[in-house]
Motif scaffolding. Structure first.
Motif, PDB file in Angstrom:
ATOM      1  N   GLY A   1       0.827  -1.193   0.000  1.00 19.77           N
ATOM      2  CA  GLY A   1       0.000   0.000   0.000  1.00 19.77           C
ATOM      3  C   GLY A   1       0.864   1.247   0.000  1.00 19.77           C
ATOM      4  O   GLY A   1       1.910   1.293   0.664  1.00 19.77           O
ATOM      5  N   PHE A   2       0.446   2.238  -0.749  1.00 16.64           N
ATOM      6  CA  PHE A   2       1.189   3.499  -0.828  1.00 16.64           C
ATOM      7  C   PHE A   2       0.300   4.661  -0.415  1.00 16.64           C
ATOM      8  O   PHE A   2      -0.833   4.799  -0.884  1.00 16.64           O
ATOM      9  CB  PHE A   2       1.672   3.750  -2.261  1.00 16.64           C
ATOM     10  N   ASP A   3       0.830   5.491   0.453  1.00 17.84           N
ATOM     11  CA  ASP A   3       0.237   6.803   0.677  1.00 17.84           C
ATOM     12  C   ASP A   3       0.426   7.594  -0.620  1.00 17.84           C
ATOM     13  O   ASP A   3       1.297   7.258  -1.428  1.00 17.84           O
ATOM     14  CB  ASP A   3       0.949   7.491   1.843  1.00 17.84           C
ATOM     15  N   ALA A   4      -0.369   8.629  -0.829  1.00 11.77           N
ATOM     16  CA  ALA A   4      -0.259   9.400  -2.077  1.00 11.77           C
ATOM     17  C   ALA A   4       0.500  10.708  -1.883  1.00 11.77           C
ATOM     18  O   ALA A   4       1.601  10.888  -2.403  1.00 11.77           O
ATOM     19  CB  ALA A   4      -1.652   9.667  -2.648  1.00 11.77           C
ATOM     20  N   ASP A   5      -0.085  11.622  -1.106  1.00 15.74           N
ATOM     21  CA  ASP A   5       0.508  12.951  -0.924  1.00 15.74           C
ATOM     22  C   ASP A   5       1.860  12.873  -0.230  1.00 15.74           C
ATOM     23  O   ASP A   5       1.970  12.325   0.874  1.00 15.74           O
ATOM     24  CB  ASP A   5      -0.429  13.850  -0.114  1.00 15.74           C
ATOM     25  N   ASP A   6       2.883  13.403  -0.878  1.00 14.11           N
ATOM     26  CA  ASP A   6       4.255  13.483  -0.365  1.00 14.11           C
ATOM     27  C   ASP A   6       4.935  12.117  -0.252  1.00 14.11           C
ATOM     28  O   ASP A   6       6.002  11.997   0.343  1.00 14.11           O
ATOM     29  CB  ASP A   6       4.310  14.218   0.984  1.00 14.11           C
ATOM     30  N   THR A   7       4.288  11.094  -0.819  1.00 18.65           N
ATOM     31  CA  THR A   7       4.918   9.791  -0.993  1.00 18.65           C
ATOM     32  C   THR A   7       5.052   9.485  -2.478  1.00 18.65           C
ATOM     33  O   THR A   7       6.100   9.051  -2.939  1.00 18.65           O
ATOM     34  CB  THR A   7       4.105   8.675  -0.301  1.00 18.65           C
ATOM     35  N   LEU A   8       3.970   9.756  -3.225  1.00 15.92           N
ATOM     36  CA  LEU A   8       4.003   9.584  -4.682  1.00 15.92           C
ATOM     37  C   LEU A   8       4.234  10.918  -5.390  1.00 15.92           C
ATOM     38  O   LEU A   8       4.921  10.966  -6.405  1.00 15.92           O
ATOM     39  CB  LEU A   8       2.687   8.971  -5.181  1.00 15.92           C
TER      40      LEU A   8
ATOM     41  N   TYR B   1      -1.019   1.177 -12.469  1.00 15.39           N
ATOM     42  CA  TYR B   1      -0.211   0.337 -11.593  1.00 15.39           C
ATOM     43  C   TYR B   1      -0.979  -0.162 -10.366  1.00 15.39           C
ATOM     44  O   TYR B   1      -0.518  -1.068  -9.668  1.00 15.39           O
ATOM     45  CB  TYR B   1       1.032   1.097 -11.111  1.00 15.39           C
ATOM     46  N   PHE B   2      -2.143   0.423 -10.103  1.00 18.57           N
ATOM     47  CA  PHE B   2      -2.856   0.123  -8.867  1.00 18.57           C
ATOM     48  C   PHE B   2      -4.093  -0.735  -9.077  1.00 18.57           C
ATOM     49  O   PHE B   2      -4.902  -0.471  -9.963  1.00 18.57           O
ATOM     50  CB  PHE B   2      -3.230   1.424  -8.153  1.00 18.57           C
ATOM     51  N   HIS B   3      -4.225  -1.742  -8.205  1.00 13.93           N
ATOM     52  CA  HIS B   3      -5.400  -2.604  -8.234  1.00 13.93           C
ATOM     53  C   HIS B   3      -6.585  -1.962  -7.516  1.00 13.93           C
ATOM     54  O   HIS B   3      -7.730  -2.298  -7.787  1.00 13.93           O
ATOM     55  CB  HIS B   3      -5.087  -3.945  -7.565  1.00 13.93           C
ATOM     56  N   HIS B   4      -6.272  -1.069  -6.584  1.00 13.94           N
ATOM     57  CA  HIS B   4      -7.342  -0.464  -5.794  1.00 13.94           C
ATOM     58  C   HIS B   4      -6.874   0.893  -5.269  1.00 13.94           C
ATOM     59  O   HIS B   4      -5.691   1.062  -4.945  1.00 13.94           O
ATOM     60  CB  HIS B   4      -7.717  -1.374  -4.619  1.00 13.94           C
ATOM     61  N   VAL B   5      -7.797   1.834  -5.190  1.00 16.29           N
ATOM     62  CA  VAL B   5      -7.518   3.159  -4.629  1.00 16.29           C
ATOM     63  C   VAL B   5      -8.566   3.451  -3.566  1.00 16.29           C
ATOM     64  O   VAL B   5      -9.765   3.355  -3.820  1.00 16.29           O
ATOM     65  CB  VAL B   5      -7.553   4.261  -5.707  1.00 16.29           C
ATOM     66  N   GLU B   6      -8.115   3.806  -2.373  1.00 15.23           N
ATOM     67  CA  GLU B   6      -9.026   4.107  -1.273  1.00 15.23           C
ATOM     68  C   GLU B   6      -8.672   5.450  -0.662  1.00 15.23           C
ATOM     69  O   GLU B   6      -7.540   5.666  -0.228  1.00 15.23           O
ATOM     70  CB  GLU B   6      -8.940   3.022  -0.207  1.00 15.23           C
ATOM     71  N   VAL B   7      -9.649   6.370  -0.632  1.00 14.10           N
ATOM     72  CA  VAL B   7      -9.478   7.651   0.041  1.00 14.10           C
ATOM     73  C   VAL B   7     -10.174   7.545   1.394  1.00 14.10           C
ATOM     74  O   VAL B   7     -11.399   7.482   1.469  1.00 14.10           O
ATOM     75  CB  VAL B   7     -10.056   8.817  -0.785  1.00 14.10           C
TER      76      VAL B   7
ATOM     77  N   LYS C   1      -5.578   9.867   2.406  1.00 14.85           N
ATOM     78  CA  LYS C   1      -6.697  10.624   2.954  1.00 14.85           C
ATOM     79  C   LYS C   1      -6.727  11.988   2.277  1.00 14.85           C
ATOM     80  O   LYS C   1      -5.777  12.390   1.616  1.00 14.85           O
ATOM     81  CB  LYS C   1      -6.598  10.751   4.473  1.00 14.85           C
ATOM     82  N   GLY C   2      -7.838  12.688   2.438  1.00 16.13           N
ATOM     83  CA  GLY C   2      -7.997  13.971   1.752  1.00 16.13           C
ATOM     84  C   GLY C   2      -9.342  14.052   1.076  1.00 16.13           C
ATOM     85  O   GLY C   2     -10.243  13.249   1.330  1.00 16.13           O
ATOM     86  N   ASP C   3      -9.467  15.011   0.187  1.00 12.41           N
ATOM     87  CA  ASP C   3     -10.719  15.208  -0.542  1.00 12.41           C
ATOM     88  C   ASP C   3     -10.796  14.219  -1.702  1.00 12.41           C
ATOM     89  O   ASP C   3      -9.867  14.090  -2.495  1.00 12.41           O
ATOM     90  CB  ASP C   3     -10.779  16.648  -1.063  1.00 12.41           C
ATOM     91  N   LEU C   4     -11.906  13.512  -1.817  1.00  7.95           N
ATOM     92  CA  LEU C   4     -12.058  12.463  -2.827  1.00  7.95           C
ATOM     93  C   LEU C   4     -11.834  12.980  -4.242  1.00  7.95           C
ATOM     94  O   LEU C   4     -11.052  12.403  -5.014  1.00  7.95           O
ATOM     95  CB  LEU C   4     -13.445  11.830  -2.712  1.00  7.95           C
ATOM     96  N   LEU C   5     -12.516  14.068  -4.619  1.00  7.68           N
ATOM     97  CA  LEU C   5     -12.389  14.595  -5.982  1.00  7.68           C
ATOM     98  C   LEU C   5     -10.962  15.039  -6.278  1.00  7.68           C
ATOM     99  O   LEU C   5     -10.431  14.797  -7.367  1.00  7.68           O
ATOM    100  CB  LEU C   5     -13.357  15.766  -6.197  1.00  7.68           C
ATOM    101  N   ASP C   6     -10.320  15.677  -5.302  1.00 12.37           N
ATOM    102  CA  ASP C   6      -8.960  16.163  -5.505  1.00 12.37           C
ATOM    103  C   ASP C   6      -7.989  15.003  -5.667  1.00 12.37           C
ATOM    104  O   ASP C   6      -7.102  15.023  -6.538  1.00 12.37           O
ATOM    105  CB  ASP C   6      -8.546  17.047  -4.327  1.00 12.37           C
ATOM    106  N   GLN C   7      -8.140  13.969  -4.858  1.00  8.13           N
ATOM    107  CA  GLN C   7      -7.236  12.825  -4.960  1.00  8.13           C
ATOM    108  C   GLN C   7      -7.465  12.062  -6.265  1.00  8.13           C
ATOM    109  O   GLN C   7      -6.509  11.583  -6.888  1.00  8.13           O
ATOM    110  CB  GLN C   7      -7.403  11.890  -3.758  1.00  8.13           C
ATOM    111  N   GLU C   8      -8.708  11.945  -6.691  1.00 11.60           N
ATOM    112  CA  GLU C   8      -8.990  11.294  -7.975  1.00 11.60           C
ATOM    113  C   GLU C   8      -8.371  12.086  -9.124  1.00 11.60           C
ATOM    114  O   GLU C   8      -7.816  11.512 -10.069  1.00 11.60           O
ATOM    115  CB  GLU C   8     -10.503  11.162  -8.175  1.00 11.60           C
ATOM    116  N   ARG C   9      -8.472  13.409  -9.034  1.00 13.46           N
ATOM    117  CA  ARG C   9      -7.889  14.260 -10.068  1.00 13.46           C
ATOM    118  C   ARG C   9      -6.382  14.084 -10.130  1.00 13.46           C
ATOM    119  O   ARG C   9      -5.806  13.927 -11.218  1.00 13.46           O
ATOM    120  CB  ARG C   9      -8.224  15.727  -9.769  1.00 13.46           C
ATOM    121  N   LYS C  10      -5.738  14.093  -8.976  1.00 11.51           N
ATOM    122  CA  LYS C  10      -4.283  13.970  -8.942  1.00 11.51           C
ATOM    123  C   LYS C  10      -3.825  12.607  -9.458  1.00 11.51           C
ATOM    124  O   LYS C  10      -2.830  12.515 -10.187  1.00 11.51           O
ATOM    125  CB  LYS C  10      -3.758  14.227  -7.523  1.00 11.51           C
ATOM    126  N   LEU C  11      -4.553  11.573  -9.089  1.00 12.68           N
ATOM    127  CA  LEU C  11      -4.176  10.240  -9.560  1.00 12.68           C
ATOM    128  C   LEU C  11      -4.303  10.139 -11.078  1.00 12.68           C
ATOM    129  O   LEU C  11      -3.433   9.582 -11.753  1.00 12.68           O
ATOM    130  CB  LEU C  11      -5.044   9.177  -8.886  1.00 12.68           C
TER     131      LEU C  11
END
Length: 235
Positions: free
Chosen positions: A12-19, A147-153, A129-139
């Motif tokens: 599992g990977f964190d997104a913000d400041d990890t990716l 590369y990801f099988h699943h994304v969970e906010v 964690k964070g705002d769903l729409l913003d994280q979806e946009r960034k991804l």
């Protein structure tokens, strides 16, 4: 620290400041916000009051840019005793819109690492964690979705959040590794559950995500300098 990763099947990977870069934009916006309120309070006071407001509002707004903007507006009203000009409120809203429209800047080695681990057959997921729409946009903008099988906010990253998600995805804790930049959110909860965790520090950390030296020392995890250092662990 020698750790056996032979059982790991899911990473599992964190997104913000990890990716990708995230916290830098918050710090830059805080600087601009303090400048907008320099006629009412010192920068130090503005920073302190904004942080207090963010923490007070977490249960209402959760994590992310939208909650941050609402906290800036509420802080501006409080610090100015409701005398803040409408034009300044518009400028604060514009600061938030600028944050949302920032390009996604991948951290060094991210794509190479994800591709390598994916090619080796590991199941990769995003737990952020964070705002769903913003994280979806960034991804989507990141070009990493494939590369990801699943994304969970998640609304938060506590033991219960991770436990429920791992159970829902039918992931055994013995087969799971979490990678992130926050010891508080990405390491300690997973270690407490019996999973493995890797900490990759980012140069800027939100005060709310810091832990004491004692908490750091008591958690059994691996610290790496770069995400690329994950690759040799799974050769």
């Amino acid at each position: 620290m020698e750790v056996d990763y032979k059982k790991i099947k899911v990473i599992g990977f964190d997104a913000d400041d990890t990716l990708w870069v995230n916290e830098t934009y918050f710090r830059e916006t805080e600087e601009r916000f303090a400048t907008l309120l320099e006629n009412y309070e010192t920068k130090n006071k503005v920073d302190q009051e904004l942080f207090k407001m963010e923490i007070k509002n977490l249960d209402l707004y959760g994590y992310g840019i939208k909650g941050f903007v609402l906290s800036m507006i509420e802080s501006a009203l409080d610090l100015s005793q409701n005398k803040i000009p409408q034009e300044t409120l518009v400028e604060i809203l514009d600061l938030g819109k600028k944050m949302i429209s920032q390009p996604v800047e991948l951290l060094d080695g991210v794509k190479e690492t994800l591709k390598t681990l994916s090619d080796k057959g590991y199941r990769l997921i995003v737990l952020t964690k964070g705002d769903l729409l913003d994280q979806e946009r960034k991804l989507e903008k990141s070009g990493l979705s494939s590369y990801f099988h699943h994304v969970e906010v998640l609304s938060d990253k506590k033991e219960s959040n991770y436990k429920n998600l791992l159970e829902h995805l039918e992931i055994d804790v013995d087969e799971f590794l979490m990678v992130g930049n926050s010891i508080k959110s990405d390491v300690i909860p997973l270690v407490n559950l019996g999973a493995k965790a890797v900490h990759i520090p980012f140069h800027t950390t939100w005060v709310h995500e810091t832990v004491s030296a004692k908490e750091e020392q008591e958690s059994d995890y691996l610290k790496l300098n770069s995400i690329k250092e994950l690759i040799p662990l799974f050769n």
